[in-house]
Design a protein around this motif. Structure first.
Motif, PDB file in Angstrom:
ATOM      1  N   ALA A  43       7.093   0.857  -7.993  1.00  0.00           N
ATOM      2  CA  ALA A  43       5.893   1.539  -7.495  1.00  0.00           C
ATOM      3  C   ALA A  43       4.820   0.526  -7.093  1.00  0.00           C
ATOM      4  CB  ALA A  43       5.367   2.496  -8.556  1.00  0.00           C
ATOM      5  N   GLN A  44       4.646  -0.525  -7.906  1.00  0.00           N
ATOM      6  CA  GLN A  44       3.662  -1.545  -7.561  1.00  0.00           C
ATOM      7  C   GLN A  44       4.071  -2.310  -6.302  1.00  0.00           C
ATOM      8  OE1 GLN A  44       2.669  -4.101 -10.824  1.00  0.00           O
ATOM      9  NE2 GLN A  44       2.250  -2.407 -12.246  1.00  0.00           N
ATOM     10  N   LEU A  45       5.376  -2.577  -6.149  1.00  0.00           N
ATOM     11  CA  LEU A  45       5.828  -3.288  -4.960  1.00  0.00           C
ATOM     12  C   LEU A  45       5.646  -2.436  -3.706  1.00  0.00           C
ATOM     13  CD1 LEU A  45       9.091  -5.015  -6.273  1.00  0.00           C
ATOM     14  CD2 LEU A  45       6.956  -6.127  -5.618  1.00  0.00           C
ATOM     15  N   GLU A  46       5.931  -1.150  -3.804  1.00  0.00           N
ATOM     16  CA  GLU A  46       5.741  -0.271  -2.647  1.00  0.00           C
ATOM     17  C   GLU A  46       4.264  -0.165  -2.280  1.00  0.00           C
ATOM     18  OE1 GLU A  46       7.569   3.347  -3.757  1.00  0.00           O
ATOM     19  OE2 GLU A  46       9.629   2.629  -3.449  1.00  0.00           O
ATOM     20  N   SER A  47       3.399  -0.169  -3.282  1.00  0.00           N
ATOM     21  CA  SER A  47       1.966  -0.141  -2.998  1.00  0.00           C
ATOM     22  C   SER A  47       1.527  -1.419  -2.303  1.00  0.00           C
ATOM     23  CB  SER A  47       1.181   0.061  -4.294  1.00  0.00           C
ATOM     24  OG  SER A  47      -0.215   0.021  -4.049  1.00  0.00           O
ATOM     25  N   ALA A  48       2.073  -2.561  -2.747  1.00  0.00           N
ATOM     26  CA  ALA A  48       1.729  -3.834  -2.107  1.00  0.00           C
ATOM     27  C   ALA A  48       2.308  -3.925  -0.705  1.00  0.00           C
ATOM     28  CB  ALA A  48       2.235  -4.996  -2.964  1.00  0.00           C
ATOM     29  N   ALA A  49       3.440  -3.236  -0.450  1.00  0.00           N
ATOM     30  CA  ALA A  49       4.046  -3.268   0.881  1.00  0.00           C
ATOM     31  C   ALA A  49       3.266  -2.441   1.882  1.00  0.00           C
ATOM     32  CB  ALA A  49       5.491  -2.775   0.807  1.00  0.00           C
ATOM     33  N   GLN A  50       2.445  -1.508   1.397  1.00  0.00           N
ATOM     34  CA  GLN A  50       1.669  -0.660   2.301  1.00  0.00           C
ATOM     35  C   GLN A  50       0.287  -1.236   2.594  1.00  0.00           C
ATOM     36  OE1 GLN A  50       1.625   3.191   0.504  1.00  0.00           O
ATOM     37  NE2 GLN A  50       3.855   3.519   0.752  1.00  0.00           N
ATOM     38  N   THR A  51      -0.276  -1.958   1.647  1.00  0.00           N
ATOM     39  CA  THR A  51      -1.615  -2.544   1.821  1.00  0.00           C
ATOM     40  C   THR A  51      -1.565  -4.004   1.433  1.00  0.00           C
ATOM     41  OG1 THR A  51      -2.268  -1.939  -0.437  1.00  0.00           O
ATOM     42  CG2 THR A  51      -2.767  -0.348   1.326  1.00  0.00           C
ATOM     43  N   GLY A  52      -2.488  -4.762   1.925  1.00  0.00           N
ATOM     44  CA  GLY A  52      -2.573  -6.163   1.561  1.00  0.00           C
ATOM     45  C   GLY A  52      -2.108  -7.064   2.690  1.00  0.00           C
ATOM     46  N   GLU A  53      -2.258  -8.357   2.453  1.00  0.00           N
ATOM     47  CA  GLU A  53      -1.928  -9.343   3.471  1.00  0.00           C
ATOM     48  C   GLU A  53      -0.459  -9.768   3.409  1.00  0.00           C
ATOM     49  OE1 GLU A  53      -4.575 -12.547   2.861  1.00  0.00           O
ATOM     50  OE2 GLU A  53      -6.387 -11.431   3.434  1.00  0.00           O
ATOM     51  N   ARG A  54       0.223  -9.442   2.342  1.00  0.00           N
ATOM     52  CA  ARG A  54       1.623  -9.896   2.173  1.00  0.00           C
ATOM     53  C   ARG A  54       2.568  -8.694   2.239  1.00  0.00           C
ATOM     54  NH1 ARG A  54       1.200 -12.967  -3.367  1.00  0.00           N
ATOM     55  NH2 ARG A  54       3.356 -13.503  -2.869  1.00  0.00           N
ATOM     56  N   GLN A  55       2.412  -7.874   3.243  1.00  0.00           N
ATOM     57  CA  GLN A  55       3.211  -6.652   3.332  1.00  0.00           C
ATOM     58  C   GLN A  55       4.691  -6.958   3.565  1.00  0.00           C
ATOM     59  OE1 GLN A  55       1.579  -3.970   6.215  1.00  0.00           O
ATOM     60  NE2 GLN A  55      -0.442  -3.852   5.243  1.00  0.00           N
TER      61      GLN A  55
END
Length: 669
Positions: A43-55
């Motif tokens: 869940a945390q990885l999917e959230s980071a894949a949607q927002t942020g600079e390191r998608q």
């Protein structure tokens, strides 16, 4: 002051970078996945894949960690299945679907669990039916299990128990009702076929539906005593070339047994046979040869055989395939090969130079060199075999002995009728040069020569655990040829034999012995021929080489064919004119034979018919008067008078007898 501020600013940046590294969201999420907290980490990885600079990096991490998580859960689910913990396995497969909704392994695992649950319920139902002595119902349930899982051990074990119990009782068609088990006796001579069916109907309650092409004028003679209704009906059908089709538990449809009618009324079944060991092509050939099955399809990649035939043909094919589909026998061969070599050398005596050489140091030898020649320019030399240059004689005192032992003990597992090869030694290159006759072009080809120990075995495992072994043994050695160094001189010893050995028995093959002896003597001419003293001027050399090869072979049968049980070793297969007969014999079951014996026509009747009853007419037949019991005993007719004849020539005797509790029993005197 400025330097102090610069240091503080650098320290702040360093702490900020350390904090960013320490709290990397992708690395923290991967740590959660590694700790088994798959849902939270993904869940945390999917959230980071949607927002942020390191998608992009986060998206790749999602795919990678999702695959890791599903693989770990699948391993745990398989371990749970192996431990018979199906509820835990189901929970794990559902967890896989929560993580990866499109995961095919999880869907397949859930389907397998559902199939196993249904099989368990069917097995429990089959065991309950067996306890209630309903073998036919239990067999149907087990067949349903084996259609989905042909290797289910529990189902196969229960099916074997049913077959064992059915051999002790009269087999019945599982689709027929209890009415067909009633016991009746029939005596008809040249009676109308439909009247006989009507009589059976009135006695047993079995319903008959006749095809329109059944002949109305068909006559039948039948004399049977204490047989079941099923046996009586089968006898009638055989004599009249008729066939039957079970409509319900107590209703039969009767039709002429012609190819057209059989193809019209006979129900066909499609069965898939997934073979474990047998070859699909061989099974197809067997079915076409033995059962004359026309519709057979094979899939060699899946080792699948699909047939389309009647239920009787499918049952026979099932028996054939079950008896044929067995694992190929295998045997472990323990081999011990020993090569023993003994050598002795004795050499005693004097070895003299066999040549004297004269020479001049000057080279080239010219006239001026001869003029200048003096004592220092002339040389005399002694040499030859057994001596060094300049030595006139040498004394040889040599005695050597050597033992060499070569041991090889390979263990090799071989399938039945397959060849196994063992080579322990060297591969020597042999170069062959080919020169073209047209041009100066030449080519070289390199072939390899195998030398050493070569063993080839081909076992055949018998049913009594005897092993027939075809054996070829070759022991060779090579040395460079003295004539042409590019070739080899090969010495070989080989043997080929076929032997039969019991399982675990050790057989020794020995006697491959090579014994070489050589003697040579060198003498000084003249002096060496003097008796007794000649020994001082001679040298004797004696060589002995002895080589022996011993082979010990011990077979151990690992897997052998299993003799089929009685129900698979022999069973009925119909008649020559038709593959399958009617009744229970059609399914490969031999019913109790009902061979009717036709007695001679009686000269008198043991009784007279009752008033109002037409003599010789059975209940339900034309001319029968309802409500009147036929066959009331009276005085026999006077001697010499003929018995009253009835229409159709029916003998006025029919007996119906039913088992206790089924119906009334009526016996005719």
């Amino acid at each position: 002051m400025t330097r102090h501020l610069r240091n503080l600013f650098q320290t702040f940046l360093t702490l900020l970078l350390i904090g960013c590294v320490a709290h990397d969201p992708i690395r923290d999420a991967e740590s959660l996945v590694a700790a088994g907290r798959y849902e939270e980490g993904l869940a945390q990885l999917e959230s980071a894949a949607q927002t942020g600079e390191r998608q992009k990096e986060a998206h790749a991490a999602v795919l990678r960690n999702r695959a890791i998580a599903t693989q770990r859960i699948e391993d745990e689910a398989r371990a749970a299945l192996a431990a018979e913990r199906r509820e835990l396995a189901e929970q794990l497969y559902k967890r896989m679907l929560d993580i990866a909704p499109d995961n095919e392994q999880a869907k397949s695992g859930l389907r397998r669990l559902e199939s196993m649950r249904e099989s368990t319920e069917r097995l429990a139902k089959a065991e309950e039916l067996m306890r209630r002595n309903d073998l036919d119902g239990a067999e149907r349930k087990l067949r349903e299990v084996l259609l989905e899982a042909p290797a289910n051990r529990n189902a196969l074990a229960l099916l074997a128990q049913i077959a064992e119990r059915q051999r002790r009782v009269m087999p019945l068609n599982p689709e027929l009702g209890p009415e067909f088990r009633k016991i009746i006796s029939l005596e008809f001579r040249e009676a109308n076929l439909k009247a006989v069916f009507e009589a059976i109907w009135s006695a047993s309650g079995v319903n008959f539906i006749l095809d329109r092409d059944v002949r109305n004028d068909a006559k039948v003679s039948i004399f049977v005593h204490d047989v079941t209704v099923a046996e009586a009906v089968d006898g009638l059908l055989i004599t009249q070339q008729l066939a039957k089709k079970v409509v319900s538990a107590k209703t039969l449809f009767i039709y002429p047994k012609t190819p057209q009618k059989v193809s019209e009324y006979q129900d066909l079944v499609v069965r898939n046979f997934y073979l474990a060991h047998a070859d699909a092509k061989q099974v197809q050939l067997m079915l076409k040869t033995i059962l004359k099955t026309k519709d057979v399809f094979i899939d060699e990649k899946r080792n699948l055989v699909v047939i389309r035939d009647s239920q009787e043909g499918v049952d026979l094919a099932d028996k054939l395939i079950r008896a044929h589909d067995q694992a190929e026998p295998e045997v472990m061969l323990a081999l011990d090969v020993i090569e023993i070599k003994r050598s002795k050398l004795n050499e005693l005596g004097l070895t003299f130079a066999n040549q004297i050489a004269f020479g001049a140091i000057a080279n080239p030898l010219t006239v001026q060199a001869l003029k200048d020649l003096n004592s220092t320019g002339i040389s005399v030399g002694f040499g030859g075999s057994g001596t060094s240059s300049g030595t006139i004689a040498g004394l040889n005192l040599t005695k050597t002995a050597g033992d060499t032992k070569l041991l090889a003990n390979p263990r090799i597992r071989v399938r039945n009728r397959e060849k196994a090869k063992i080579h322990i030694g060297d591969r020597l290159p042999v170069v062959t040069t080919a020169v073209s006759t047209v041009s100066t072009f030449s080519s070289q080809t390199v072939n390899y020569l195998d030398v050493g120990l070569k063993l080839e075995v081909e076992p055949q495992v018998m049913l009594d655990d005897d092993v027939i072994i075809k054996l070829n043994l070759e022991v060779s050695s090579a040395s460079q040829s003295k004539v042409n160094p590019t070739f080899y001189d090969v010495g070989t010893r080989n043997t080929a034999t076929t032997l039969t050995i019991r399982d675990g028995e050790t057989q020794i093959l020995a006697g491959l012995i090579r014994d070489d002896e050589s003697e040579s003597t060198s003498k000084l001419p003249g002096l060496g021929d003097i008796p007794i003293l000649g020994r001082l001027f001679s040298n004797e050399k004696r060589t002995q080489d002895k080589t022996e090869i011993i082979l010990a072979i011990t077979p151990r049968v690992i897997r052998n064919l299993v003799r089929p049980s009685a129900d698979l070793a022999e069973y009925g297969a119909g008649t020559e004119s038709g593959r399958f007969g009617s009744g229970s014999a059609a399914a490969g079951v031999q019913p109790r034979p009902a061979t009717p014996t036709i007695p001679p026509a009686p000269a008198r009747l043991p009784f007279s018919p009752a008033p109002g009853v037409t003599p010789g007419v059975t209940p339900g037949a034309p001319g029968f008067t309802p409500g009147v019991t036929p066959g009331t005993p009276t005085a026999p007719p006077a001697p010499g008078t003929a018995a009253p004849q009835t229409p159709g020539g029916v003998i006025p005797l029919i007996e119906f007898e039913t088992p206790p509790g089924v119906g009334s029993t009526r016996r005719t005197p």
